[in-house]
Design an enzyme around this catalytic site. Structure first.
Site, PDB file in Angstrom:
ATOM      1  N   SER A   1       4.703  -1.126   2.565  1.00 51.04           N
ATOM      2  CA  SER A   1       4.154  -2.017   1.544  1.00 51.04           C
ATOM      3  C   SER A   1       2.644  -1.861   1.514  1.00 51.04           C
ATOM      4  O   SER A   1       2.024  -1.431   2.476  1.00 51.04           O
ATOM      5  CB  SER A   1       4.566  -3.461   1.823  1.00 51.04           C
ATOM      6  OG  SER A   1       3.446  -4.194   2.294  1.00 51.04           O
ATOM      7  N   LYS A   2       2.082  -2.239   0.353  1.00 48.32           N
ATOM      8  CA  LYS A   2       0.636  -2.144   0.167  1.00 48.32           C
ATOM      9  C   LYS A   2      -0.103  -2.863   1.272  1.00 48.32           C
ATOM     10  O   LYS A   2      -1.209  -2.505   1.622  1.00 48.32           O
ATOM     11  CB  LYS A   2       0.242  -2.840  -1.146  1.00 48.32           C
ATOM     12  CG  LYS A   2       0.468  -2.030  -2.371  1.00 48.32           C
ATOM     13  CD  LYS A   2      -0.073  -2.809  -3.561  1.00 48.32           C
ATOM     14  CE  LYS A   2       0.829  -2.526  -4.747  1.00 48.32           C
ATOM     15  NZ  LYS A   2       0.524  -3.275  -5.924  1.00 48.32           N
ATOM     16  N   ARG A   3       0.518  -3.936   1.768  1.00 49.47           N
ATOM     17  CA  ARG A   3      -0.174  -4.770   2.749  1.00 49.47           C
ATOM     18  C   ARG A   3      -0.062  -4.223   4.174  1.00 49.47           C
ATOM     19  O   ARG A   3      -0.735  -4.704   5.072  1.00 49.47           O
ATOM     20  CB  ARG A   3       0.347  -6.211   2.668  1.00 49.47           C
ATOM     21  CG  ARG A   3      -0.214  -6.942   1.459  1.00 49.47           C
ATOM     22  CD  ARG A   3       0.573  -8.176   1.129  1.00 49.47           C
ATOM     23  NE  ARG A   3       1.932  -7.833   0.710  1.00 49.47           N
ATOM     24  CZ  ARG A   3       2.241  -7.435  -0.530  1.00 49.47           C
ATOM     25  NH1 ARG A   3       1.315  -7.354  -1.446  1.00 49.47           N
ATOM     26  NH2 ARG A   3       3.479  -7.130  -0.842  1.00 49.47           N
ATOM     27  N   ASP A   4       0.790  -3.225   4.367  1.00 51.08           N
ATOM     28  CA  ASP A   4       0.924  -2.595   5.676  1.00 51.08           C
ATOM     29  C   ASP A   4      -0.400  -1.953   6.082  1.00 51.08           C
ATOM     30  O   ASP A   4      -0.932  -1.163   5.309  1.00 51.08           O
ATOM     31  CB  ASP A   4       1.950  -1.451   5.528  1.00 51.08           C
ATOM     32  CG  ASP A   4       3.124  -1.670   6.403  1.00 51.08           C
ATOM     33  OD1 ASP A   4       2.887  -1.952   7.584  1.00 51.08           O
ATOM     34  OD2 ASP A   4       4.265  -1.555   5.906  1.00 51.08           O
TER      35      ASP A   4
END
Ligand code: GLU
Ligand code: ZN
Length: 490
Positions: free
Chosen positions: A258-261
């Site tokens: 995910s982008k937030r990883d």
């Protein structure tokens, strides 16, 4: 060139660039370059609440660092300028008006609460839960009544009642039935156009021939194809583009990256000292392969081979170890001069712990070739050469405990004497000195050199020791052994 390939990379400027985005940019770029086509870079900044100028600047900076250049786009301009959607609002309003006038879209007066209630009821009854078409065919009286009530209306696109079939270049033929693709909003009640409208409108106006993007956008494709057909009938678009959906990238534990990883952030790779070509080489393997037996290649080699039809539809797994190993191979492919230049940022503050005046360029140039064969990322250079530029070697307690054993002091004294008598123009001679010292104490070279290494560099692991000693010089080496002996005696 009537059939010239035109692709686009069209991120929204939200947050930091991530590796999934870079993979999409890379595949579009490589496809364009392979086919002498055109790479269009468009900024999808119609969501004022989420978009930021900082993120926009970062996108441009990232693409430039990676070397993914564009033929049309921000700062470059081109025949379809402007390339920022926030500057194209008049165009979208005009197209929305045409769609309404032509009956391809209609005003929908349903409130959010009504939509929710009907969705729930449909779910409970086991019916499709998308928009139910309530406002599809309102009479003028009904519309007037809603407006008299003060209701606001969004603009909704009328999906055709028959299935939509298309051939995805990556996934083959796909069919979507009307139940799965209900009528959808294209303009908010306040007049703001949505992604669902602006993205295909710009693809049409910018004459995009191939839409290559992540699998997460697959569900918008049948809607966009239907909209495209309306745009063709209205004379706004020429042809429906070819679509290709790039496979998901999986991270740890087989979950979608995910982008937030943290692992997904491009900036992390940059800060750790990935080379752009090393990172791109690795990212190109997420869904594509160069050949059965070769994973390391240059970007021009990739471009020469790349075809979107060879992209694999199966999810790709992001493997940090492999990314690092490929990057290390790219570090070794540099000539020494390029390598020393690439390391520069890590030899200065804030990375370097030594005082700028203690940096010794001749020593750096002498050690660099030994470092080049060992790094996986450039940031590792700092710890590998700090013994040359720090007044004292780093104090690493774990290394000290590991190397300094019973009898290390005796060994160090012998080694010091033999090093003092050695020929300091030859690493071989320094090695023989430590070897001979080891023999006197019944130690093999590996065991004998460990305390010497820790005394001189502060660490148990590092660059080839005898070359390191030679570059550090006789005086400083012997002084460090003396300091270690004093520490052992205290
Ligand atoms: N702005 C969209 C996004 O970043 C573009 C999607 C597309 O390629 O169509 O998700
Ligand atoms: Zn409605």
């Amino acid at each position: 060139m009537a059939n010239a390939i035109r692709v686009r990379f069209c991120p929204s400027p939200t947050g930091n660039p991530h590796v999934g985005l870079v993979r999409t940019a890379l595949f579009n770029w490589a496809f364009a370059r392979h086919n002498q086509g055109t790479m269009v870079f468009r900024i999808e900044d119609t969501d004022a609440a989420r978009d930021s100028e900082e993120s926009y600047e970062q996108l441009l900076d990232s693409l430039r660092w990676l070397g993914l250049d564009w033929d049309e786009g921000p700062e470059t301009g081109g025949p379809h300028a402007p390339y920022r959607q926030s500057q194209r609002m008049d165009i979208y309003k005009d197209v929305a008006d045409k769609l309404l006038a032509g009956g391809y879209a209609y005003r929908c007066y349903c409130t959010a609460t009504e939509l929710d209630e009907r969705r729930e009821a449909a779910r409970a009854a086991g019916r499709p839960s998308g928009y139910d078409g309530t406002c599809r065919d309102l009479t003028d009286e009904q519309k007037a009544a809603y407006e008299a009530e003060g209701r606001e209306a969004i603009v909704r696109f009328r999906m055709p009642d028959e299935p939509i079939t298309f051939t995805d270049v990556v996934r083959g033929e796909l069919t979507f039935t009307p139940d799965n693709v209900p009528d959808y909003g294209i303009v908010r009640a306040n007049g703001a156009p949505l992604y669902t409208l602006v993205n295909p409108v710009d693809d049409a106006l910018m004459e995009i021939t191939h839409v290559l993007r992540g699998e997460d956008l697959l569900s918008s494709t049948p809607r966009q194809i239907a909209l495209y057909k309306a745009l063709i009938e209205l004379g706004v678009a020429k042809d429906v583009p070819v679509f290709g959906h790039l496979p998901y990238v999986m991270g740890e534990g087989n979950k979608k990256l995910s982008k937030r990883d943290p692992q997904a952030s491009l900036n992390i790779y940059r800060e750790r000292g990935f080379l752009p070509e090393g990172l791109l080489n690795y990212l190109s393997l997420l869904g594509w392969s160069f050949s059965a037996d070769q994973d390391v290649f240059t970007i021009p080699e990739m471009v020469a081979k790349f075809d979107i039809a060879d992209v694999n539809a199966n999810p790709a797994r992001f493997d940090l170890k492999k990314a690092e190993s490929i990057n290390g191979d790219h570090i070794r492919m540099l000539d020494v001069k390029a390598f020393t230049e690439a390391c520069e940022p890590w030899l200065r503050a804030p990375h370097a712990p030594w005082a700028p005046e203690d940096f010794d360029r001749a020593a750096w140039e002498a050690i660099a070739p030994h470092a080049q064969t060992r790094l996986t990322v450039l940031s590792e250079i700092t710890a590998n050469v700090d013994f040359l530029f720090l007044k004292e070697p780093v104090q690493d307690e774990a290394s000290w405990q590991k190397a300094m054993k019973e009898g290390s002091d005796a060994l160090l004294r012998t080694a010091r004497a033999k090093l003092e008598a050695a020929d300091w123009t030859s690493p071989e001679s320094l090695k023989n000195a430590v070897l001979a010292a080891g023999e006197e104490h019944g130690l093999k070279l590996g065991k004998a050199q460990a305390p010497v290494r820790v005394a001189v560099t502060g660490r148990t692991v590092g660059l080839p020791l005898f070359e390191s000693l030679e570059i550090l010089g006789k005086e400083r080496t012997l002084a460090r052994i003396d300091a270690a002996l004093a520490k052992l005696a205290s």
